[in-house]
Design an enzyme around this catalytic site. Structure first.
Site, PDB file in Angstrom:
ATOM      1  N   GLN A  44       0.977  -1.184  -0.140  1.00 56.54           N
ATOM      2  CA  GLN A  44       0.077  -0.267   0.111  1.00 56.54           C
ATOM      3  C   GLN A  44       0.991   1.195   0.075  1.00 56.54           C
ATOM      4  O   GLN A  44       0.754   2.195  -0.618  1.00 56.54           O
ATOM      5  CB  GLN A  44      -0.714  -0.004   1.157  1.00 56.54           C
ATOM      6  CG  GLN A  44      -2.084  -0.940   1.288  1.00 56.54           C
ATOM      7  CD  GLN A  44      -3.169  -1.010   0.038  1.00 56.54           C
ATOM      8  OE1 GLN A  44      -3.365   0.098  -0.223  1.00 56.54           O
ATOM      9  NE2 GLN A  44      -3.443  -2.005  -0.482  1.00 56.54           N
ATOM     10  N   GLY A  77     -12.106  -1.559  -4.065  1.00 57.38           N
ATOM     11  CA  GLY A  77     -10.696  -1.724  -3.583  1.00 57.38           C
ATOM     12  C   GLY A  77      -9.922  -0.675  -2.882  1.00 57.38           C
ATOM     13  O   GLY A  77      -8.956  -0.248  -3.269  1.00 57.38           O
ATOM     14  N   GLU A  99     -13.295  -3.555   0.287  1.00 57.43           N
ATOM     15  CA  GLU A  99     -11.762  -4.148   0.281  1.00 57.43           C
ATOM     16  C   GLU A  99     -12.068  -5.606   0.613  1.00 57.43           C
ATOM     17  O   GLU A  99     -12.543  -6.299   1.552  1.00 57.43           O
ATOM     18  CB  GLU A  99     -11.082  -3.515   1.422  1.00 57.43           C
ATOM     19  CG  GLU A  99      -9.646  -4.084   1.717  1.00 57.43           C
ATOM     20  CD  GLU A  99      -8.845  -4.008   0.332  1.00 57.43           C
ATOM     21  OE1 GLU A  99      -8.077  -5.047   0.070  1.00 57.43           O
ATOM     22  OE2 GLU A  99      -9.080  -3.283  -0.430  1.00 57.43           O
ATOM     23  N   GLU A 154      -9.016   2.984  -7.784  1.00 55.98           N
ATOM     24  CA  GLU A 154      -7.684   2.891  -8.450  1.00 55.98           C
ATOM     25  C   GLU A 154      -7.294   1.537  -8.861  1.00 55.98           C
ATOM     26  O   GLU A 154      -6.738   0.524  -8.079  1.00 55.98           O
ATOM     27  CB  GLU A 154      -6.330   3.316  -7.269  1.00 55.98           C
ATOM     28  CG  GLU A 154      -5.213   3.888  -8.189  1.00 55.98           C
ATOM     29  CD  GLU A 154      -4.405   2.687  -8.490  1.00 55.98           C
ATOM     30  OE1 GLU A 154      -4.590   1.773  -9.471  1.00 55.98           O
ATOM     31  OE2 GLU A 154      -3.346   2.413  -7.880  1.00 55.98           O
ATOM     32  N   GLU A 163      -3.854  -7.308 -14.495  1.00 54.02           N
ATOM     33  CA  GLU A 163      -4.548  -7.767 -12.977  1.00 54.02           C
ATOM     34  C   GLU A 163      -6.047  -7.905 -13.237  1.00 54.02           C
ATOM     35  O   GLU A 163      -6.975  -8.508 -12.381  1.00 54.02           O
ATOM     36  CB  GLU A 163      -4.323  -6.758 -12.059  1.00 54.02           C
ATOM     37  CG  GLU A 163      -2.968  -6.564 -11.556  1.00 54.02           C
ATOM     38  CD  GLU A 163      -2.549  -5.680 -10.301  1.00 54.02           C
ATOM     39  OE1 GLU A 163      -3.653  -5.170  -9.752  1.00 54.02           O
ATOM     40  OE2 GLU A 163      -1.630  -5.185 -10.247  1.00 54.02           O
TER      41      GLU A 163
END
Length: 420
Positions: A44, A77, A99, A154, A163
């Site tokens: 992160q 996310g 999340e 994002e 991804e």
């Protein structure tokens, strides 16, 4: 081998990302291969210290507080939750921060520490499975779950699509966003390619491949002379593995602007309000924008050779441009995110696809390199992509127009790269 024959394929049986319709084994593999890294604070932090990224989102949200005021926002996310904090501080009346990983626990602490826990609700789970407690919120669509005014996320990966998080975003949009007035942050994304010179890195990859094959030869000799076992029968598959790793895999790079040999060309453009799951799967060989055509002369970058291609993306935060968005709020302060060499460092960098041999640019001549690009998901892992370049080159005198007399034209070159 087909994905349903692989014990631990990172894809559902229908080839989707596992968070959508994967079985428990596929979801566990997806978590181990993809999501688990996002549960680490060091990962992160890598994104949070990317100031190009941070400034673009901060400007987009805080610079358009009138759009966020009294709105319902979903952050898909959320990670450590910084976008959700900004949305709350911009005036949102409710923010749902979704999340999938245990990072959600850290996000809850961030909300409390920044005084927005009364506005932000952190929800742990895949956004495909989320049910919102939205009884108080009106919808503007036929679907009674479409109560969200703004989705921020994002979601972008290397070369935009790696991804495959865009799938989750599209499904969240279709399920939750108000269709006539809802906004997506970012709103539009564009993929670019350009020819580059990058000989030092290209030579390095070639040298590493040569060294590893020389080491293999010594290993075969040693194993035979010391232990009496002939391993030479495995040279071909070992060579294939190393070739794919060193020569046929894209490389992350932080290119300097002077590495670009011609103006970048867009190969895919996405409107986040209208793009489909099919569009998110990649780029077909003969899609409208999949072709490229570059002209390179010796007086550009001092006649540096063509080492390969580079790919990157941009993201816009601007008003809706689709036909059904006339009633949507307008953004008075558009923002822009650029991950190209001119923008400086971003954690996305650029993806570089080195040619197996460079193409010289000779004095008083121009080199034309033209062809098509294809981007497709791997069968074994729906979050990873292969990239196919099909192109020809030609040389002509500097004075000749692009469609004029050529001195030499190459055969068709076709190379497939992994984007690891």
């Amino acid at each position: 081998m087909a994905s349903d024959e692989i014990d631990f394929a990172n894809a559902s049986k229908t080839g989707e990302i596992p968070s959508f319709n994967g079985d428990e084994k596929a979801k566990a593999t997806d978590f181990a291969n993809y999501f688990c890294s996002y549960a680490q604070l060091y990962h992160q932090k890598q994104m949070l210290v990317d100031h190009v990224r941070m400034a673009a989102y901060h400007s987009a949200i805080m610079g358009n507080s009138l759009v966020f005021k009294d709105k319902v926002v979903m952050d898909v996310g959320t990670g450590s939750g910084i976008l959700a904090v900004w949305a709350a501080k911009a005036g949102a009346k409710r923010v749902y921060a979704v999340e999938y990983t245990e990072m959600s626990k850290h996000a809850e602490k961030v909300m409390e520490a920044n005084g927005v826990s009364d506005v932000v609700t952190v929800i742990r789970g895949a956004v495909e499975d989320v049910v919102l407690p939205r009884e108080d919120f009106a919808t503007d669509g036929e679907n009674d779950t479409q109560c969200v005014d703004i989705i921020v996320s994002e979601w972008m990966g290397y070369f935009l699509l790696r991804e495959s998080m865009l799938d989750s975003l599209i499904r969240a949009r279709d399920k939750f966003l108000k269709p006539r007035t809802g906004l997506m942050f970012p709103s539009h994304c564009t993929m670019y390619v350009a020819p580059i010179t990058d000989e030092e890195e290209r030579y390095q990859s070639c040298a590493e491949y040569a060294n590893t094959m020389q080491d293999w030869s010594q290993f075969v000799e040693t194993t035979k002379s010391t232990y009496g076992v002939d391993m030479s029968c495995l040279e071909a598959p070992f060579d294939r593995e190393q070739n794919e790793y060193y020569l046929l895999s894209s490389k992350w790079a932080e290119l300097k602007p002077n590495a670009i040999l011609a103006e970048a060309q867009p190969v895919k453009m996405l409107d986040m309000i209208t793009c489909t799951i099919e569009e998110s799967r990649g780029l077909a060989l003969f899609d409208e924008l999949s072709s490229f055509d570059f002209d390179i002369s010796d007086d550009y970058k001092d006649g540096a050779p063509i080492s390969g291609f580079a790919g990157w993306f941009t993201s816009d935060f601007k008003s809706r441009t689709d036909a059904n968005g006339a009633d949507a709020p307008k953004l008075m302060s558009p923002a822009f995110l650029d991950t190209g060499p001119e923008a400086g460092y971003t954690h996305w960098g650029q993806q570089v696809f080195h040619l197996l041999s460079s193409i010289p640019v000779l004095p008083d001549q121009k080199v034309r390199i033209y062809g098509n690009l294809e981007l497709m998901r791997t069968k074994e892992n729906a979050r990873l992509y292969n990239c196919r370049f099909r192109f020809k080159t030609s040389r002509r005198n500097e004075s000749e127009p692009k469609d004029g007399k050529v001195l030499m034209e190459s055969d068709l070159t076709e190379t497939v790269y992994q984007i690891p």
